[in-house]
Design a protein around this motif. Structure first.
Motif, short mmCIF file in Angstrom:
data_model
loop_
_atom_site.label_atom_id
_atom_site.label_comp_id
_atom_site.label_asym_id
_atom_site.label_seq_id
_atom_site.Cartn_x
_atom_site.Cartn_y
_atom_site.Cartn_z
N MET A 1 0.84 -1.18 0.00
CA MET A 1 0.00 0.00 0.00
C MET A 1 0.88 1.24 0.00
N ALA A 2 0.44 2.22 -0.75
CA ALA A 2 1.17 3.49 -0.85
C ALA A 2 0.51 4.53 0.05
N LYS A 3 1.34 5.41 0.57
CA LYS A 3 0.85 6.51 1.40
C LYS A 3 1.50 7.80 0.94
N LEU A 4 0.73 8.86 0.99
CA LEU A 4 1.23 10.20 0.69
C LEU A 4 0.84 11.11 1.84
N VAL A 5 1.67 12.11 2.09
CA VAL A 5 1.34 13.12 3.09
C VAL A 5 1.11 14.44 2.36
N GLU A 59 -3.98 7.11 2.01
CA GLU A 59 -3.54 5.73 1.76
C GLU A 59 -4.25 5.16 0.54
N PHE A 60 -3.46 4.48 -0.31
CA PHE A 60 -3.96 3.87 -1.53
C PHE A 60 -3.64 2.39 -1.53
N ASP A 61 -4.45 1.60 -2.26
CA ASP A 61 -4.12 0.18 -2.42
C ASP A 61 -3.14 0.02 -3.58
N ASN A 62 -2.84 -1.23 -3.95
CA ASN A 62 -1.88 -1.51 -5.01
C ASN A 62 -2.34 -1.05 -6.39
N ASN A 64 -3.89 1.86 -6.77
CA ASN A 64 -4.03 3.31 -6.57
C ASN A 64 -5.46 3.74 -6.24
N LYS A 65 -6.25 2.82 -5.69
CA LYS A 65 -7.59 3.16 -5.24
C LYS A 65 -7.47 3.76 -3.83
N LEU A 66 -8.17 4.86 -3.61
CA LEU A 66 -8.14 5.53 -2.32
C LEU A 66 -8.74 4.64 -1.24
N LEU A 67 -7.96 4.41 -0.18
CA LEU A 67 -8.45 3.61 0.95
C LEU A 67 -8.91 4.49 2.09
N GLY A 68 -8.24 5.61 2.31
CA GLY A 68 -8.65 6.47 3.41
C GLY A 68 -7.76 7.68 3.58
#
Length: 73
Positions: A1-5, A59-62, A64-68
């Motif tokens: 999972m990818a995360k961006l700030v 947070e995104f899934d693999n 790139n769908k927005l998870l939260g």
């Protein structure tokens, strides 16, 4: 999972215009310089009388769908 700030600063009058239908997405730059477009509805729970302000972790899934979205400060 990818995360961006993201550091978001959206005044109330701009949020109101966006919410009224002028735009459906929030475009922001992450702290590492990447530009992202997210649905404005993902930030709805963080709206105050002043607008949306703060540091957020997205947070995104693999795929790139927005998870939260979580407010850091």
């Amino acid at each position: 999972m990818a995360k961006l700030v993201l550091n978001v600063a959206l005044p109330a009058f701009k949020y109101k215009a966006m919410y009224a239908g002028a735009a459906k997405n929030l475009v922001a730059s992450s702290l590492d310089g990447r530009k992202v477009q997210l649905p404005l509805s993902a930030f709805q729970s963080f709206v105050t009388h002043q607008g949306i302000y703060g540091l957020f972790e997205v947070e995104f899934d693999n795929r790139n769908k927005l998870l939260g979205v979580t407010k850091l400060r």
